[in-house]
Scaffold this motif. Sequence first.
Motif, PDB file in Angstrom:
ATOM      1  N   LYS A   1      -7.192  -0.950  -6.535  1.00 39.51           N
ATOM      2  CA  LYS A   1      -7.637   0.350  -5.679  1.00 39.51           C
ATOM      3  C   LYS A   1      -8.429   0.048  -4.797  1.00 39.51           C
ATOM      4  CE  LYS A   1      -7.451   2.759 -10.465  1.00 39.51           C
ATOM      5  NZ  LYS A   1      -7.011   1.660 -11.205  1.00 39.51           N
ATOM      6  N   PHE A   2      -8.216  -0.675  -3.902  1.00 36.07           N
ATOM      7  CA  PHE A   2      -8.873  -0.859  -2.728  1.00 36.07           C
ATOM      8  C   PHE A   2      -9.302   0.235  -1.911  1.00 36.07           C
ATOM      9  CE2 PHE A   2      -9.442  -1.954   2.035  1.00 36.07           C
ATOM     10  CZ  PHE A   2     -10.505  -2.774   1.836  1.00 36.07           C
ATOM     11  N   GLY A   3     -10.570   0.200  -1.514  1.00 32.86           N
ATOM     12  CA  GLY A   3     -11.121   1.547  -0.850  1.00 32.86           C
ATOM     13  C   GLY A   3     -11.200   2.676  -1.420  1.00 32.86           C
ATOM     14  N   GLY A   4     -11.041   2.690  -2.806  1.00 30.92           N
ATOM     15  CA  GLY A   4     -11.107   3.794  -3.614  1.00 30.92           C
ATOM     16  C   GLY A   4     -12.620   4.133  -4.027  1.00 30.92           C
TER      17      GLY A   4
ATOM     18  N   CYS B   1       3.507  -8.502  -2.691  1.00 36.05           N
ATOM     19  CA  CYS B   1       2.332  -9.109  -3.278  1.00 36.05           C
ATOM     20  C   CYS B   1       1.476  -8.319  -2.844  1.00 36.05           C
ATOM     21  CB  CYS B   1       2.233 -10.605  -3.347  1.00 36.05           C
ATOM     22  SG  CYS B   1       3.550 -11.401  -4.233  1.00 36.05           S
ATOM     23  N   SER B   2       1.211  -8.529  -1.260  1.00 34.19           N
ATOM     24  CA  SER B   2       0.029  -7.536  -0.834  1.00 34.19           C
ATOM     25  C   SER B   2      -0.211  -6.336  -1.267  1.00 34.19           C
ATOM     26  CB  SER B   2       0.134  -7.729   0.517  1.00 34.19           C
ATOM     27  OG  SER B   2       0.310  -9.164   0.827  1.00 34.19           O
ATOM     28  N   ILE B   3       1.068  -5.494  -1.137  1.00 38.99           N
ATOM     29  CA  ILE B   3       0.944  -4.049  -1.419  1.00 38.99           C
ATOM     30  C   ILE B   3       0.674  -3.895  -2.930  1.00 38.99           C
ATOM     31  CG2 ILE B   3       2.166  -1.929  -1.703  1.00 38.99           C
ATOM     32  CD1 ILE B   3       3.784  -2.885   0.817  1.00 38.99           C
ATOM     33  N   LEU B   4       1.224  -4.522  -3.955  1.00 42.77           N
ATOM     34  CA  LEU B   4       1.048  -4.609  -5.376  1.00 42.77           C
ATOM     35  C   LEU B   4      -0.610  -4.838  -5.345  1.00 42.77           C
ATOM     36  CD1 LEU B   4       2.657  -4.213  -7.757  1.00 42.77           C
ATOM     37  CD2 LEU B   4       2.625  -6.766  -8.060  1.00 42.77           C
ATOM     38  N   TYR B   5      -0.931  -5.783  -4.730  1.00 39.88           N
ATOM     39  CA  TYR B   5      -2.365  -6.315  -5.018  1.00 39.88           C
ATOM     40  C   TYR B   5      -3.392  -5.095  -4.818  1.00 39.88           C
ATOM     41  CZ  TYR B   5      -6.539  -8.980  -4.732  1.00 39.88           C
ATOM     42  OH  TYR B   5      -7.994  -9.372  -4.810  1.00 39.88           O
ATOM     43  N   LEU B   6      -3.130  -4.468  -3.345  1.00 37.34           N
ATOM     44  CA  LEU B   6      -4.164  -3.628  -2.942  1.00 37.34           C
ATOM     45  C   LEU B   6      -4.002  -2.202  -4.042  1.00 37.34           C
ATOM     46  CD1 LEU B   6      -3.551  -3.363   1.079  1.00 37.34           C
ATOM     47  CD2 LEU B   6      -5.435  -4.148  -0.337  1.00 37.34           C
ATOM     48  N   ARG B   7      -2.526  -1.953  -4.302  1.00 39.29           N
ATOM     49  CA  ARG B   7      -2.563  -0.977  -5.161  1.00 39.29           C
ATOM     50  C   ARG B   7      -3.256  -1.160  -6.665  1.00 39.29           C
ATOM     51  NH1 ARG B   7       1.897   2.417  -4.021  1.00 39.29           N
ATOM     52  NH2 ARG B   7       0.688   3.274  -2.001  1.00 39.29           N
ATOM     53  N   LEU B   8      -3.206  -2.228  -7.280  1.00 33.32           N
ATOM     54  CA  LEU B   8      -3.864  -2.644  -8.491  1.00 33.32           C
ATOM     55  C   LEU B   8      -5.225  -2.650  -8.280  1.00 33.32           C
ATOM     56  CD1 LEU B   8      -1.525  -5.457 -10.064  1.00 33.32           C
ATOM     57  CD2 LEU B   8      -1.664  -3.104 -10.813  1.00 33.32           C
TER      58      LEU B   8
ATOM     59  N   ASP C   1     -14.703  -4.238  -2.759  1.00 28.46           N
ATOM     60  CA  ASP C   1     -14.032  -3.884  -1.580  1.00 28.46           C
ATOM     61  C   ASP C   1     -13.911  -5.411  -0.699  1.00 28.46           C
ATOM     62  OD1 ASP C   1     -13.077  -1.608  -2.341  1.00 28.46           O
ATOM     63  OD2 ASP C   1     -13.992  -0.451  -0.493  1.00 28.46           O
ATOM     64  N   ALA C   2     -15.183  -6.080  -0.517  1.00 32.79           N
ATOM     65  CA  ALA C   2     -15.141  -7.072   0.314  1.00 32.79           C
ATOM     66  C   ALA C   2     -14.341  -8.270  -0.284  1.00 32.79           C
ATOM     67  CB  ALA C   2     -16.635  -7.606   0.533  1.00 32.79           C
ATOM     68  N   ILE C   3     -14.439  -8.260  -1.605  1.00 32.64           N
ATOM     69  CA  ILE C   3     -13.780  -9.222  -2.464  1.00 32.64           C
ATOM     70  C   ILE C   3     -12.595  -9.164  -2.377  1.00 32.64           C
ATOM     71  CG2 ILE C   3     -13.550 -10.060  -4.823  1.00 32.64           C
ATOM     72  CD1 ILE C   3     -16.464  -9.963  -5.394  1.00 32.64           C
ATOM     73  N   VAL C   4     -11.839  -8.036  -2.690  1.00 32.99           N
ATOM     74  CA  VAL C   4     -10.468  -7.558  -2.531  1.00 32.99           C
ATOM     75  C   VAL C   4      -9.937  -8.004  -1.233  1.00 32.99           C
ATOM     76  CG1 VAL C   4      -8.756  -5.948  -2.573  1.00 32.99           C
ATOM     77  CG2 VAL C   4     -10.462  -5.868  -4.243  1.00 32.99           C
ATOM     78  N   LEU C   5     -10.843  -7.534  -0.163  1.00 32.62           N
ATOM     79  CA  LEU C   5     -10.010  -7.942   1.203  1.00 32.62           C
ATOM     80  C   LEU C   5     -10.197  -9.441   1.405  1.00 32.62           C
ATOM     81  CD1 LEU C   5      -9.113  -6.358   3.409  1.00 32.62           C
ATOM     82  CD2 LEU C   5     -11.512  -6.599   4.496  1.00 32.62           C
ATOM     83  N   ALA C   6     -11.231 -10.061   1.151  1.00 34.56           N
ATOM     84  CA  ALA C   6     -11.108 -11.567   1.370  1.00 34.56           C
ATOM     85  C   ALA C   6     -10.105 -12.290   0.469  1.00 34.56           C
ATOM     86  CB  ALA C   6     -12.630 -12.026   1.023  1.00 34.56           C
ATOM     87  N   THR C   7      -9.865 -12.116  -0.787  1.00 34.50           N
ATOM     88  CA  THR C   7      -9.110 -12.599  -1.677  1.00 34.50           C
ATOM     89  C   THR C   7      -7.505 -12.289  -0.937  1.00 34.50           C
ATOM     90  OG1 THR C   7      -9.083 -10.744  -3.240  1.00 34.50           O
ATOM     91  CG2 THR C   7     -10.304 -12.710  -3.836  1.00 34.50           C
ATOM     92  N   LEU C   8      -7.333 -11.276  -0.438  1.00 31.94           N
ATOM     93  CA  LEU C   8      -6.125 -10.855  -0.069  1.00 31.94           C
ATOM     94  C   LEU C   8      -5.731 -11.737   1.299  1.00 31.94           C
ATOM     95  CD1 LEU C   8      -3.541  -9.352  -0.317  1.00 31.94           C
ATOM     96  CD2 LEU C   8      -4.639  -7.659   1.254  1.00 31.94           C
ATOM     97  N   LEU C   9      -6.661 -11.538   2.305  1.00 30.84           N
ATOM     98  CA  LEU C   9      -6.485 -12.306   3.517  1.00 30.84           C
ATOM     99  C   LEU C   9      -6.429 -13.833   3.230  1.00 30.84           C
ATOM    100  CD1 LEU C   9      -9.140 -10.722   5.848  1.00 30.84           C
ATOM    101  CD2 LEU C   9      -6.671 -10.677   6.011  1.00 30.84           C
TER     102      LEU C   9
END
Lengths: 310, 303
Positions: free
Chosen positions: A304-307, A295-302, A229-237
């Motif tokens: 599975k952030f917070g899953g 792109c952000s929504i797609l990325y969070l979906r793909l 989760d930390a990696i997903v959040l950091a890469t997105l931000l």
Amino acid sequence: MAPSAAVATPPPKAPRRRTASPRRLPYLLIAPAGLLMLGFIAYPVISVFYYSLRHYNVTKPWRNGFAGLDNFTRIFTEDDQFWPTLGFSAQWVFTQVALQLALGLALALIVNQSFIGRGISRAMVFSPWAVSGVLTSTIWILLYNSSTGFSRYLADAGIGEYGTSVLSDTGTVFWAATVSELWRGVPFFAILILADLQSVSKELYEAASVDGAGRLRQFFHITLPHLRDAIVLATLLRGVWEFNNVDLLYTLTGGGPAGETTTLPLYVANTGIEGHDFGYASALTTVAFVILLFCSILYLRLSKFGGDRK
Amino acid sequence: MTVVLTAKDSAASSRPGHGAQPPSARRRTGRGRPFDEVPRWQIYLPLGVYLLFTLIPFYWMLLFAVRPAGSTSPVPWPMTGEHFSKVWNERSFAVFFQNSMIVGVATLIATTLVALAGGYALARFDFRIKGAFMLALLCSQFIPGALMLVPLFEIFKNLQMINSLGSVVIAETVFQLPLSIILISGFIKNVPVTLEEAAWVDGCSRLKAFRAVVLPLLRPGLIAVGSFAFVHSWNHFLFALMFLSEQDKQTIPVGLNTLIGADSVDLGALAAGGVIAAVPVVIVFAFIQKWLITGFSAGAVKG
């Protein structure tokens, strides 16, 4: 002020539950932040959408007025700079995020070990985090300077040539800019990942080690899933940030040579601020915003952030 | 002591006691943790390479800042202060420095106070627009600050705040707020609500309980958030560039940019300006980097 409202009506007799406090208190507490954001984020955003539907050019006031979708058709049909700048943005964001993540993860894993001089090493390798885009440009302009820069000493040692500036050569400018942005971007990832690394239970590693798992397997089965989760959040931000931020490229290359390093936001800034074409710049902004959101929504979906995670 | 380790045992005891270590782990218990012992060279070699990558650019800037104009020596000797006195006096970096300090400190105070109130509301209350407020905070992260320059410029023009440092302070504060609120509410959630409730039972008002119980525990988080705000506003360039057109109102990054843009670039002056720009943030960073890591692990990642 919000806190004084809390003093005015203290619940001295029945302080058993949180609900005993006045109903209005949370609204008073978020009021300052809410009003600031309404006035200086929400209102400007709406203005941008509104301007995007208008001709609004300071230098051609006689044309100003409602434009409908003219600005948007111009983007997709007439503008031969839009697609190249969008392409460069994508290349820039992807390269930055991928390399910053790889290097930042490696760096975090290293400085998470216990070794002599850890504190001072951490302080030193993280220090470019505090440095601005303009200052990063300053430093790397000095390093890349063709006559007195670092390349001179490399050339003296037989690496590379004299007198070529990596910033004015279309073949090298991308990597020159990339390296300087990495210099200050990697610490961001390393700090965030290190923060999360410290919450991995040591007992998990102990147990894994007892069960005979090597360090590589421990990394892939314990560390990486924990960091997800930390990696997903950091890469997105960071991706959003690298897309939006213009400080470094504006001052290091100015978008050049020959528009080679112009990102979409840099193009917008040039159109709006130097070209005074606010209407068209606002339409470009709207398009950039929609792309980013998508792109952000797609990325969070793909991702599975917070899953669920084990 | 010999321990027969059956499959059942190893599955059941995830935390081996002192005597219950398998022979292979026991051999290495002499120093440190036995499990993930990394060979030293695998730490020092990559770290050394990365340290060079980090430090050579800083060294290079210092070198240009202190060696005389025209020198190509790779060591900072003989030293001169000519570049510093030049940018400080002739290039108005004394004024820029003061302006940047005002913007940085004002942003720090405003951001911390406003975010503390908002973060407390999010952490401790359920209220009707909470979900919408959270969504607004998250969405605002995707809005490019650079692309809002035009409407922001118009707003400040209407408020007659162009060429006033206040416009930059407001803009910096607003763009720092979302992340700061999310971080602070994360920190507050980590403080058990029972601590506060105990203070209420003892007769404290909500505010007094907050000050006496919650605030001291928030200190590392507040330092992280405040220094974040300071460093950001010290560094940020576009708002100052756009809203402050008079030279005596400019901040350091804008001053640096004019040095970069000068026709014949004076590298010594540029380097000296860079050192002046770097010193405050690097000092702040050196003090806070420990809190930054704990701050993030408490707030961002879990919150």
